[in-house]
Write a protein that holds these residues in place. Sequence first.
Motif, PDB file in Angstrom:
ATOM      1  N   ASN A 237     -11.888  34.707  47.189  1.00 11.91           N
ATOM      2  CA  ASN A 237     -11.060  35.703  46.506  1.00 11.91           C
ATOM      3  C   ASN A 237     -11.835  36.339  45.376  1.00 11.91           C
ATOM      4  O   ASN A 237     -12.482  35.636  44.615  1.00 11.91           O
ATOM      5  CB  ASN A 237      -9.839  34.998  45.893  1.00 11.91           C
ATOM      6  CG  ASN A 237      -8.595  35.353  46.647  1.00 11.91           C
ATOM      7  OD1 ASN A 237      -8.304  36.528  46.824  1.00 11.91           O
ATOM      8  ND2 ASN A 237      -7.877  34.349  47.101  1.00 11.91           N
TER       9      ASN A 237
ATOM     10  N   GLU B 266     -11.623  39.382  42.190  1.00 13.40           N
ATOM     11  CA  GLU B 266     -10.912  40.404  41.413  1.00 13.40           C
ATOM     12  C   GLU B 266     -11.938  41.505  41.184  1.00 13.40           C
ATOM     13  O   GLU B 266     -12.791  41.397  40.306  1.00 13.40           O
ATOM     14  CB  GLU B 266     -10.419  39.842  40.074  1.00 13.40           C
ATOM     15  CG  GLU B 266      -9.295  38.843  40.190  1.00 13.40           C
ATOM     16  CD  GLU B 266      -7.994  39.463  40.715  1.00 13.40           C
ATOM     17  OE1 GLU B 266      -7.765  40.666  40.473  1.00 13.40           O
ATOM     18  OE2 GLU B 266      -7.238  38.739  41.385  1.00 13.40           O
TER      19      GLU B 266
ATOM     20  N   LYS C  63      -5.261  42.995  48.734  1.00 11.45           N
ATOM     21  CA  LYS C  63      -3.889  42.846  48.233  1.00 11.45           C
ATOM     22  C   LYS C  63      -3.563  44.099  47.418  1.00 11.45           C
ATOM     23  O   LYS C  63      -4.181  44.349  46.381  1.00 11.45           O
ATOM     24  CB  LYS C  63      -3.796  41.596  47.362  1.00 11.45           C
ATOM     25  CG  LYS C  63      -2.409  41.382  46.832  1.00 11.45           C
ATOM     26  CD  LYS C  63      -2.286  40.052  46.130  1.00 11.45           C
ATOM     27  CE  LYS C  63      -0.940  40.064  45.443  1.00 11.45           C
ATOM     28  NZ  LYS C  63      -0.211  38.924  45.410  1.00 11.45           N
TER      29      LYS C  63
ATOM     30  N   ARG D  10      -1.517  41.547  53.161  1.00 10.16           N
ATOM     31  CA  ARG D  10      -2.735  42.235  52.750  1.00 10.16           C
ATOM     32  C   ARG D  10      -3.138  43.232  53.822  1.00 10.16           C
ATOM     33  O   ARG D  10      -2.717  43.115  54.970  1.00 10.16           O
ATOM     34  CB  ARG D  10      -3.858  41.212  52.556  1.00 10.16           C
ATOM     35  CG  ARG D  10      -3.677  40.331  51.331  1.00 10.16           C
ATOM     36  CD  ARG D  10      -4.671  39.197  51.337  1.00 10.16           C
ATOM     37  NE  ARG D  10      -4.565  38.384  50.135  1.00 10.16           N
ATOM     38  CZ  ARG D  10      -5.363  38.515  49.072  1.00 10.16           C
ATOM     39  NH1 ARG D  10      -6.315  39.402  49.085  1.00 10.16           N
ATOM     40  NH2 ARG D  10      -5.202  37.754  48.016  1.00 10.16           N
TER      41      ARG D  10
ATOM     42  N   ASN E 274      -7.316  42.595  44.101  1.00 11.09           N
ATOM     43  CA  ASN E 274      -7.637  41.284  44.648  1.00 11.09           C
ATOM     44  C   ASN E 274      -8.091  41.448  46.099  1.00 11.09           C
ATOM     45  O   ASN E 274      -7.383  42.006  46.933  1.00 11.09           O
ATOM     46  CB  ASN E 274      -6.426  40.348  44.567  1.00 11.09           C
ATOM     47  CG  ASN E 274      -6.787  38.961  45.038  1.00 11.09           C
ATOM     48  OD1 ASN E 274      -6.779  38.688  46.231  1.00 11.09           O
ATOM     49  ND2 ASN E 274      -7.113  38.090  44.112  1.00 11.09           N
TER      50      ASN E 274
ATOM     51  N   LEU F 222      -9.949  39.559  49.499  1.00  7.51           N
ATOM     52  CA  LEU F 222     -10.349  38.324  50.174  1.00  7.51           C
ATOM     53  C   LEU F 222     -11.431  38.683  51.191  1.00  7.51           C
ATOM     54  O   LEU F 222     -11.226  39.547  52.045  1.00  7.51           O
ATOM     55  CB  LEU F 222      -9.129  37.723  50.871  1.00  7.51           C
ATOM     56  CG  LEU F 222      -9.325  36.423  51.634  1.00  7.51           C
ATOM     57  CD1 LEU F 222      -9.726  35.288  50.716  1.00  7.51           C
ATOM     58  CD2 LEU F 222      -8.035  36.060  52.373  1.00  7.51           C
TER      59      LEU F 222
END
Length: 255
Positions: A4, A6, A42, A50, A87, A89
């Motif tokens: 993950n 940011e 997200k 997502r 966010n 992934l």
Amino acid sequence: MAKNFEAEILSNEEVAEKIFRLTLAAPELAEISRAGQFVQVKISDEFTLRRPLGIASTAGGRVKIFYRLVGRGTENLSKKKSGERLNILGALGNGFSPCNRKILLVGGGMGLAPLLCAAENYSADVLIGGRTSDEVIFWQEEFRPHVEKIFITTDDGSYAKKGFAIDLLPEVLSAENYSAIFTCGPEIMMRGIAKLAKEKNLPCEVSFEKRMACGLGACLSCSIDTARGRKKVCKDGPIFDAKEVFDYESDNPEN
Ligand code: FES
């Protein structure tokens, strides 16, 4: 191994009608990503699912992604401003196979995004197909620094050669000795490309797009039938050997 992140938005611009280019500062993600992989974005707490989006570039520690406005989720994404964080992934799925010799990239519409990442990392030419000039000109500019030759078709003839990418492919293949074809776009296009590649004895890898929920191999929402049984696009793909996913002996488009 997916992680993950940011990631800070550096830019989020409309590059053609309803098509956006999102650039993120994500050096670690860029470092671990391979051409052909994707990320799950997200958008906000309002959207539980997502969005899977192909990685289009990892140059300079920046991850570039293209998306088309198709609903509330992508509309919400299009309103995000530089400086905000998303966010992410990734990187998810498998990538294209390594190849030392020149390859041909063949893409249609938003399928050109993962091929752009391949163009950054392989010696390649590209064949771009789109409906109109608006859909292909920005791709031409994106690919220009990374490939030797660019071939373009538009369905309506508003730019370059009129017709579909598959129509121009025999001419492109007869002029150069490519070691493989990587393709992404509408399934019917990929099927035609893969069939011609087989006739020419050229390895062909296809990038599948399917609706995805988890993106991690857990929910089975992206399963497809292949020559090696049922596979998940998110985990076993999205890149597949064309021979695994297309049944050339049958004209059944469901195969
Ligand atoms: Fe859940 Fe592929 S999206 S298994």
